[in-house]
Scaffold this active site. Sequence first.
Site, PDB file in Angstrom:
ATOM      1  N   SER A 113     -12.822  -4.325   0.056  1.00  0.00           N
ATOM      2  CA  SER A 113     -13.702  -3.449  -0.749  1.00  0.00           C
ATOM      3  C   SER A 113     -15.168  -3.733  -0.425  1.00  0.00           C
ATOM      4  O   SER A 113     -15.994  -3.928  -1.334  1.00  0.00           O
ATOM      5  CB  SER A 113     -13.435  -3.587  -2.253  1.00  0.00           C
ATOM      6  N   PRO A 114     -15.545  -3.741   0.860  1.00  0.00           N
ATOM      7  CA  PRO A 114     -16.930  -4.098   1.214  1.00  0.00           C
ATOM      8  C   PRO A 114     -17.955  -3.104   0.675  1.00  0.00           C
ATOM      9  O   PRO A 114     -19.129  -3.443   0.537  1.00  0.00           O
ATOM     10  CB  PRO A 114     -16.914  -4.100   2.753  1.00  0.00           C
ATOM     11  N   LEU A 115     -17.488  -1.885   0.372  1.00  0.00           N
ATOM     12  CA  LEU A 115     -18.431  -0.871  -0.124  1.00  0.00           C
ATOM     13  C   LEU A 115     -18.364  -0.740  -1.645  1.00  0.00           C
ATOM     14  O   LEU A 115     -18.977   0.156  -2.214  1.00  0.00           O
ATOM     15  CB  LEU A 115     -18.149   0.479   0.554  1.00  0.00           C
ATOM     16  N   GLY A 116     -17.602  -1.613  -2.273  1.00  0.00           N
ATOM     17  CA  GLY A 116     -17.533  -1.600  -3.734  1.00  0.00           C
ATOM     18  C   GLY A 116     -16.265  -0.984  -4.287  1.00  0.00           C
ATOM     19  O   GLY A 116     -16.054  -0.975  -5.497  1.00  0.00           O
ATOM     20  N   GLY A 117     -15.425  -0.432  -3.413  1.00  0.00           N
ATOM     21  CA  GLY A 117     -14.125   0.085  -3.861  1.00  0.00           C
ATOM     22  C   GLY A 117     -13.986   1.594  -3.710  1.00  0.00           C
ATOM     23  O   GLY A 117     -14.985   2.320  -3.621  1.00  0.00           O
TER      24      GLY A 117
ATOM     25  N   HIS B   9      -0.704 -12.189   0.621  1.00  0.00           N
ATOM     26  CA  HIS B   9      -1.600 -11.235  -0.040  1.00  0.00           C
ATOM     27  C   HIS B   9      -2.389 -11.825  -1.217  1.00  0.00           C
ATOM     28  O   HIS B   9      -3.590 -11.641  -1.312  1.00  0.00           O
ATOM     29  CB  HIS B   9      -0.768 -10.033  -0.523  1.00  0.00           C
TER      30      HIS B   9
ATOM     31  N   TYR C 294       0.860  -1.197   0.000  1.00  0.00           N
ATOM     32  CA  TYR C 294       0.000   0.000   0.000  1.00  0.00           C
ATOM     33  C   TYR C 294       0.892   1.242   0.000  1.00  0.00           C
ATOM     34  O   TYR C 294       1.373   1.725   1.018  1.00  0.00           O
ATOM     35  CB  TYR C 294      -0.975   0.003   1.176  1.00  0.00           C
TER      36      TYR C 294
HETATM   37  N1  LIG Z   1      -6.535  -8.213   0.128  1.00  0.00           N
HETATM   38  C1  LIG Z   1      -6.635  -7.517  -0.963  1.00  0.00           C
HETATM   39  O1  LIG Z   1      -6.236  -7.944  -2.065  1.00  0.00           O
HETATM   40  C2  LIG Z   1      -7.263  -6.165  -0.903  1.00  0.00           C
HETATM   41  C3  LIG Z   1      -7.597  -5.467  -2.090  1.00  0.00           C
HETATM   42  C4  LIG Z   1      -8.208  -4.215  -1.961  1.00  0.00           C
HETATM   43  C5  LIG Z   1      -8.448  -3.695  -0.692  1.00  0.00           C
HETATM   44  N2  LIG Z   1      -8.084  -4.370   0.433  1.00  0.00           N
HETATM   45  C6  LIG Z   1      -8.336  -3.848   1.794  1.00  0.00           C
HETATM   46  O2  LIG Z   1      -9.725  -3.607   1.924  1.00  0.00           O
HETATM   47  C7  LIG Z   1      -9.924  -2.266   2.372  1.00  0.00           C
HETATM   48  C8  LIG Z   1     -11.267  -1.763   1.901  1.00  0.00           C
HETATM   49  O3  LIG Z   1     -11.346  -1.758   0.491  1.00  0.00           O
HETATM   50  P1  LIG Z   1     -11.273  -0.410  -0.371  1.00  0.00           P
HETATM   51  O4  LIG Z   1     -10.646   0.653   0.435  1.00  0.00           O
HETATM   52  O5  LIG Z   1     -10.662  -0.813  -1.668  1.00  0.00           O
HETATM   53  O6  LIG Z   1     -12.790  -0.107  -0.709  1.00  0.00           O
HETATM   54  P2  LIG Z   1     -14.150   0.133   0.123  1.00  0.00           P
HETATM   55  O7  LIG Z   1     -13.922  -0.091   1.549  1.00  0.00           O
HETATM   56  O8  LIG Z   1     -15.190  -0.653  -0.556  1.00  0.00           O
HETATM   57  O9  LIG Z   1     -14.444   1.652  -0.186  1.00  0.00           O
HETATM   58  C9  LIG Z   1     -13.616   2.694   0.251  1.00  0.00           C
HETATM   59  C10 LIG Z   1     -14.278   3.977  -0.144  1.00  0.00           C
HETATM   60  O10 LIG Z   1     -15.509   4.111   0.547  1.00  0.00           O
HETATM   61  C11 LIG Z   1     -15.603   5.373   1.145  1.00  0.00           C
HETATM   62  N3  LIG Z   1     -16.296   5.183   2.428  1.00  0.00           N
HETATM   63  C12 LIG Z   1     -15.898   4.405   3.463  1.00  0.00           C
HETATM   64  N4  LIG Z   1     -16.820   4.420   4.457  1.00  0.00           N
HETATM   65  C13 LIG Z   1     -17.815   5.240   4.042  1.00  0.00           C
HETATM   66  C14 LIG Z   1     -19.024   5.693   4.641  1.00  0.00           C
HETATM   67  N5  LIG Z   1     -19.408   5.262   5.838  1.00  0.00           N
HETATM   68  N6  LIG Z   1     -19.791   6.582   3.941  1.00  0.00           N
HETATM   69  C15 LIG Z   1     -19.417   7.018   2.707  1.00  0.00           C
HETATM   70  N7  LIG Z   1     -18.273   6.623   2.095  1.00  0.00           N
HETATM   71  C16 LIG Z   1     -17.493   5.732   2.761  1.00  0.00           C
HETATM   72  C17 LIG Z   1     -14.198   5.875   1.334  1.00  0.00           C
HETATM   73  O11 LIG Z   1     -14.222   7.279   1.290  1.00  0.00           O
HETATM   74  P3  LIG Z   1     -13.090   8.268   1.883  1.00  0.00           P
HETATM   75  O12 LIG Z   1     -11.770   7.789   1.325  1.00  0.00           O
HETATM   76  O13 LIG Z   1     -13.515   9.572   1.375  1.00  0.00           O
HETATM   77  O14 LIG Z   1     -13.069   8.147   3.361  1.00  0.00           O
HETATM   78  C18 LIG Z   1     -13.476   5.223   0.156  1.00  0.00           C
HETATM   79  O15 LIG Z   1     -13.568   6.022  -1.005  1.00  0.00           O
HETATM   80  C19 LIG Z   1      -8.711  -1.535   1.810  1.00  0.00           C
HETATM   81  O16 LIG Z   1      -8.534  -0.279   2.415  1.00  0.00           O
HETATM   82  C20 LIG Z   1      -7.630  -2.529   2.080  1.00  0.00           C
HETATM   83  O17 LIG Z   1      -7.225  -2.464   3.454  1.00  0.00           O
HETATM   84  C21 LIG Z   1      -7.509  -5.604   0.337  1.00  0.00           C
END
Ligand SMILES: NC(=O)c1ccc[n+]([C@@H]2O[C@H](COP(=O)([O-])OP(=O)(O)OC[C@H]3O[C@@H](n4cnc5c(N)ncnc54)[C@H](OP(=O)(O)O)[C@@H]3O)[C@@H](O)[C@H]2O)c1
Length: 288
Positions: free
Chosen positions: A209-213, A128, A53
């Site tokens: 990416s629980p919220l779709g990314g 990973h 990251y």
């Molecule tokens: N293992 C793997 O291969 C892998 C791959 C991808 C991700 N991950 C992990 O999974 C985590 C989560 O995935 P992600 O970050 O890709 O996507 P995500 O959690 O689906 O979405 C993140 C986005 O949602 C927004 N958000 C979060 N909470 C919110 C809320 N309550 N209301 C409105 N908007 C909200 C954030 O906004 P703001 O930024 O404006 O706060 C950000 O833009 C990553 O951070 C990482 O640690 C792991």
Amino acid sequence: MRYRNLGAKQVSAIGLGEMPMSIEGRPDEKQSIETIHAALDAGINFIDTADAYSVGGPDTGHGERLVAKALDSWAGDKSAVVVATKGGHYRPGDGSWHVNGRPEYLRAAVEASLRRLNVEAIGLYQYHRPDPSIPYEESVGMLKEFLDAGKIEMAGISNANIDQIKTAMSILGPGNLVSVQNQFSLIFRSSEEELHFCDKNNIAFIPWSPLGGIGRTKSILANYPAILEAAKNHGVSPQQVVLAWMLSLSDKVIPIPGSSRKETILDSAASTELMLNEEELRKIGASS
Ligand SMILES: NC(=O)c1ccc[n+]([C@@H]2O[C@H](COP(=O)([O-])OP(=O)(O)OC[C@H]3O[C@@H](n4cnc5c(N)ncnc54)[C@H](OP(=O)(O)O)[C@@H]3O)[C@@H](O)[C@H]2O)c1
């Protein structure tokens, strides 16, 4: 905040996904540290990061350095915080992502993560992503080596299918595979099988990416009337509804929504208090 089991530890049912604070488009360090502190103050004691990251090249390890710095300047009880990191992915610095599951690469990666996190043992170390050029047994065998050497407290895998989960369980030994981190959200449900497998086998399932990314959640959720309706009924954000639905699927589920602002992680943390009724859960589960 409600807590769930991660191996022998108790972690917040909602963790903090650190990635948006380290890759392209990341905020300045002050905002990121405020975001991490707000999460910790709200009772979140589970932070997910990875050595990859970063924007890559010499920036590798940005997320781990950031988390270590935020914890260092936080007044609360750090001993209860589990920092989860990962090895096996790398970014050369041209925007791309690559895998390397070679044992010697992972040995060097875990040592670098230990230094950046400034700990004697990493809370949760996750392999990973499978490297198709290396037998999975060899890469996952490194997790066993790190556990036995006391370099990591708990071992997990990520982006794994059922066969790979079974392989990791057998190599690590009974109870030693504590988590599987796979992509899972309303728009990406193909890991449902792994979620159920983890539920049955007492392994934490960590949806990524629980919220779709990053940057996509608002436009995605606009297509789910059942989510919008429940959000309106309860006077909460649609994101809280998604996370509450996910938490209802199994007590092994620990979503890690990514945040780069304290407002969003505080909103997500509140989903642990949101109780959706049976009808709402049924409608959300049926929406596609
Ligand atoms: N293992 C793997 O291969 C892998 C791959 C991808 C991700 N991950 C992990 O999974 C985590 C989560 O995935 P992600 O970050 O890709 O996507 P995500 O959690 O689906 O979405 C993140 C986005 O949602 C927004 N958000 C979060 N909470 C919110 C809320 N309550 N209301 C409105 N908007 C909200 C954030 O906004 P703001 O930024 O404006 O706060 C950000 O833009 C990553 O951070 C990482 O640690 C792991």
